[in-house]
Design an enzyme around this catalytic site. Structure first.
Site, short mmCIF file in Angstrom:
data_model
loop_
_atom_site.label_atom_id
_atom_site.label_comp_id
_atom_site.label_asym_id
_atom_site.label_seq_id
_atom_site.Cartn_x
_atom_site.Cartn_y
_atom_site.Cartn_z
N GLN A 1 -8.07 7.88 10.08
CA GLN A 1 -9.36 8.45 10.43
C GLN A 1 -9.66 8.37 11.92
O GLN A 1 -10.45 9.16 12.43
CB GLN A 1 -10.47 7.76 9.62
CG GLN A 1 -10.20 7.68 8.13
CD GLN A 1 -10.06 9.04 7.46
OE1 GLN A 1 -10.33 10.07 8.06
NE2 GLN A 1 -9.61 9.05 6.22
N ILE A 2 -9.03 7.41 12.62
CA ILE A 2 -9.16 7.39 14.08
C ILE A 2 -8.04 8.22 14.69
O ILE A 2 -8.28 9.11 15.51
CB ILE A 2 -9.08 5.95 14.62
CG1 ILE A 2 -10.08 5.04 13.93
CG2 ILE A 2 -9.33 5.95 16.14
CD1 ILE A 2 -9.96 3.58 14.30
N GLY A 3 -6.81 7.94 14.28
CA GLY A 3 -5.66 8.54 14.93
C GLY A 3 -5.50 10.02 14.71
O GLY A 3 -4.84 10.70 15.52
N ASN A 4 -6.10 10.57 13.66
CA ASN A 4 -6.00 12.01 13.44
C ASN A 4 -7.08 12.79 14.19
O ASN A 4 -7.18 14.01 14.03
CB ASN A 4 -6.05 12.32 11.94
CG ASN A 4 -4.74 12.00 11.26
OD1 ASN A 4 -3.68 12.02 11.90
ND2 ASN A 4 -4.78 11.69 9.98
N GLU B 1 -2.81 5.22 -1.67
CA GLU B 1 -3.51 6.32 -1.01
C GLU B 1 -3.22 7.55 -1.84
O GLU B 1 -2.06 7.88 -2.07
CB GLU B 1 -3.03 6.53 0.43
CG GLU B 1 -3.75 7.70 1.10
CD GLU B 1 -3.07 8.22 2.36
OE1 GLU B 1 -3.76 8.83 3.18
OE2 GLU B 1 -1.86 8.03 2.50
N ARG C 1 0.87 -1.16 0.00
CA ARG C 1 0.00 0.00 0.00
C ARG C 1 0.91 1.22 0.00
O ARG C 1 1.69 1.42 0.94
CB ARG C 1 -0.91 -0.02 1.23
CG ARG C 1 -1.88 1.18 1.32
CD ARG C 1 -1.34 2.23 2.28
NE ARG C 1 -2.33 3.23 2.64
CZ ARG C 1 -2.05 4.35 3.32
NH1 ARG C 1 -0.80 4.58 3.71
NH2 ARG C 1 -3.00 5.19 3.62
N LEU C 2 0.89 2.02 -1.06
CA LEU C 2 1.77 3.18 -1.19
C LEU C 2 1.11 4.38 -0.53
O LEU C 2 0.04 4.83 -0.95
CB LEU C 2 2.08 3.48 -2.65
CG LEU C 2 3.23 2.67 -3.29
CD1 LEU C 2 2.88 1.18 -3.36
CD2 LEU C 2 3.56 3.21 -4.67
N ASP C 3 1.76 4.89 0.50
CA ASP C 3 1.23 6.01 1.29
C ASP C 3 1.32 7.32 0.51
O ASP C 3 2.36 7.64 -0.10
CB ASP C 3 2.04 6.13 2.59
CG ASP C 3 1.63 7.32 3.41
OD1 ASP C 3 0.50 7.33 3.93
OD2 ASP C 3 2.45 8.26 3.54
N HIS D 1 -15.47 6.86 2.84
CA HIS D 1 -15.41 6.96 4.30
C HIS D 1 -15.96 8.29 4.78
O HIS D 1 -16.74 8.35 5.74
CB HIS D 1 -13.97 6.81 4.79
CG HIS D 1 -13.79 7.29 6.20
ND1 HIS D 1 -13.49 8.61 6.50
CD2 HIS D 1 -13.93 6.67 7.39
CE1 HIS D 1 -13.44 8.76 7.81
NE2 HIS D 1 -13.71 7.60 8.37
N HIS E 1 -6.19 3.79 10.33
CA HIS E 1 -5.30 4.46 11.29
C HIS E 1 -5.42 5.98 11.21
O HIS E 1 -5.38 6.67 12.23
CB HIS E 1 -3.85 4.03 11.03
CG HIS E 1 -3.26 4.62 9.78
ND1 HIS E 1 -3.38 4.04 8.53
CD2 HIS E 1 -2.54 5.76 9.59
CE1 HIS E 1 -2.78 4.78 7.64
NE2 HIS E 1 -2.26 5.83 8.24
#
Length: 605
Positions: A381-384, A291, A256-258, A313, A379
């Site tokens: 959408q929760i962590g930010n 992404e 998965r390329l960030d 989302h 990660h």
């Protein structure tokens, strides 16, 4: 031993046989480079064309080394295959050979993907992750996705501050333990995907600017500083060879390329996909996901399987929570219409202007649903969020169940974040383990990110945001899987959530997955605020229909009533009967599958 030609060079230390290693460093700004062995002499590397320094010498597995630049600075290998500790420690010569227990594993086709994103550090390292594999496979997960493993400073980090892309994080375990995790996952029928960061380096431990300034371009900046210069072939090779190392030597099943929107050279991504596909045996299934905030649909026809669908989302999150701060503002207006567009066309933004007035996206309606990875949480959408809350704390449980039904039974590829499957209550916070001035900057920067949010307009409110560098922030983010076995009301609730996920994934594998190839959207309709119906023609000609009401009010349904034998799932259980009377109750999802012959029979009647 004779030196190899320049096209055979690979960045870093490559073991040639049990006793010999070739060292190669691209250092165009250096006049002199030597290899300094921790238990041996300093040996001058031989300068080559185009800024390369190369040396082959007697140096066995396990040897620790650094590069000496112009007799002024000792630096680790930027392509270190392992670090003897932190980012400032010596690099280690690694033997990539490994005895695989499942050498015949070829992976799984993309349409079977059900992805589970997890953080290795929070679960306790590579060996501890293995303990979860059996349960995940039993639920119906087909792939685990590891957040980035590139060596980062300290022992706690999301992974996006990595500075040595070739070196698996030492605090998680050894390279051999990582391979054992992958091998064990294959034994459970699980693919393993790695999240890789090729758009920037972390702020601590990156010495490339000392001897290879051309790795970066000062005329172009990203949120992380000077952009990586992908116009240089040496730079492109650095990252493409890294991807091939993970796929060929570690036998990861996909990447998965960030944040590829921060890679300012679209030709790099095209070359990346082409060279990876060229090197992979045709019989292997290898997944390449993106992404990409730019919603470049064209890339999904150039060697990449799918993109994380942030649009889907965001629309769902606004409908579930009512939140519209920051990037959710782009979905505050007519979120139901935006969800309907997502279900029928993939991306919501296909060239329209966002809240900043910038055009975003490309048309995507020509792509199949499987080109989009859908999720309720990940990660980011929760962590930010300031306090890392999960949806189980932000919306009514019946609404979350209905949205989960959409996630797991739609033709898009579903992704879960660790803990989703049992409605974990622990937060997922942003954490690092920086020190000194960098720690202060990260702490204040994190709190400053929320200055424009009404809830954090006051400085005292921002001070409540957890310090990313505190051990307690990391500890609070550990999912308490023990809750699954507790014989309490709360524990039973978690068990019920996991049972729901397993039930839905059983239905997905039974009814959706076999029909998913050659599936195309037939369109969607807004029924009312928060309520939509969507239809897809599956690969075998049958029609999949999902009626969804995420709103708090009942909705009248004008569509044809569904025969009970065509309904494969309804939440709540009485929803199907009510829908036949023309009503879609609040927080309801109904999924039906109608074969072609049944449709023809209906038409005849």
């Amino acid at each position: 031993m004779p030196l190899r030609t320049d096209e055979d060079w690979r960045h870093g230390a490559v073991l040639l046989d049990s006793e010999h290693t070739r060292f190669a460093l691209w250092a165009p700004d250096a006049y002199y480079v030597s290899v300094e062995l921790e238990d041996g002499p300093s040996l001058a590397m031989l300068p080559q064309n185009n800024g390369w320094f190369v040396l082959e010498l007697r140096c066995p597995v396990g040897s620790r080394y650094r590069f000496n630049i112009d007799d002024e600075r000792q630096v680790p290998d930027p392509a270190s295959r392992a670090q003897a500790g932190d980012v400032h420690a010596p690099s280690v010569v690694v033997d990539q050979a490994y005895h695989w227990e499942h050498p015949a594993w070829l992976g799984r086709p993309w349409h079977e993907a059900v992805i589970y994103e997890l953080h290795v550090g929070l679960l306790g390292g590579y060996a501890e992750v293995e303990k979860h594999l059996s349960r995940l496979a039993q639920i119906g997960i087909t792939a685990i996705e590891l957040m980035p493993l590139a060596q980062f400073p300290g022992e706690r980090n999301w992974g996006y501050d990595g500075v040595y892309p070739y070196a698996p994080q030492a605090s998680y375990g050894s390279p051999e333990q990582l391979k054992h995790l992958i091998d064990t996952a294959h034994g459970h029928g699980l693919m393993v995907i790695l999240d890789v960061v090729y758009n920037h380096f972390g702020p601590d431990g990156n010495y490339l600017g000392v001897y290879a300034k051309d790795f970066f371009r000062e005329d172009l900046h990203t949120p992380w500083g000077a952009a990586i210069d992908f116009r240089r072939q040496e730079v492109r090779d650095f990252f493409i060879d890294n991807a091939l190392m993970w796929l060929l030597e570690y036998r990861f099943d996909g990447l998965r390329l960030d944040a590829v929107h921060a890679i300012n050279d679209p030709t790099f991504l095209q070359e990346f996909a082409h060279r990876v596909r060229q090197q992979i045996t045709p019989s292997r299934h290898v997944w390449l996901n993106l992404e990409n905030e730019l919603n470049q649909a064209s890339l999904l026809q150039q060697g990449f399987d799918a993109q994380w669908n942030d649009d889907g989302h965001n629309a769902l999150h606004v409908l579930l929570t009512g939140e519209h701060d920051a990037y959710y503002a782009d979905f505050a207006h007519e979120p139901t219409h935006k969800l309907a567009r997502c279900l029928s066309q993939g991306f919501v933004y296909q060239g329209e202007s966002n809240r900043h007035g910038h055009s975003r996206g490309q048309p995507s309606g020509h792509l199949p649903p499987s080109a989009f990875v859908l999720f309720l949480q990940n990660h980011d959408q929760i962590g930010n969020r300031a306090f890392g809350e999960r949806l189980s704390q932000l919306c009514p449980a019946p609404a979350l169940r209905a949205a989960t039904t959409l996630l797991l039974l739609s033709p898009m590829i579903p992704l879960l974040f660790m803990g989703d499957e049992w409605a974990a209550s622990e937060p997922f916070l942003f954490f690092t383990s920086h020190h000194g001035e960098l720690a202060d900057a990260v702490r204040e920067g994190r709190r400053g990110e929320f200055a424009d949010f009404p809830a954090f307009a006051d400085e005292a409110q921002r001070q409540r945001i957890p310090d990313p560098n505190a051990q307690s922030t990391f500890d609070a983010s550990r999912p308490s899987f023990a809750a699954l076995s507790l014989d309490t009301d709360k524990g039973l609730d978690h068990q019920q959530w996991q049972a729901l996920y397993q039930q839905l994934l059983d239905l997905r594998h039974q009814h959706i997955v076999p029909r998913l190839p050659d599936t195309w959207a037939l369109g969607s309709q807004v029924l009312a605020e928060g309520a939509v119906t969507a239809r897809w023609r599956m690969g075998d000609g049958s029609i999949l229909r999902i009626d969804l009401n995420l709103g708090a009010q009942p909705v009248n349904i004008d569509a044809d009533p569904l025969p009970s034998e065509h309904i494969i799932f309804a939440s709540p259980s009485d929803a199907a009967e009510l829908s036949r009377r023309g009503t879609l109750n609040p927080y309801t999802a109904i999924v039906s599958l109608t074969a072609t012959d049944a449709l023809e029979e209906q038409d005849d009647q």
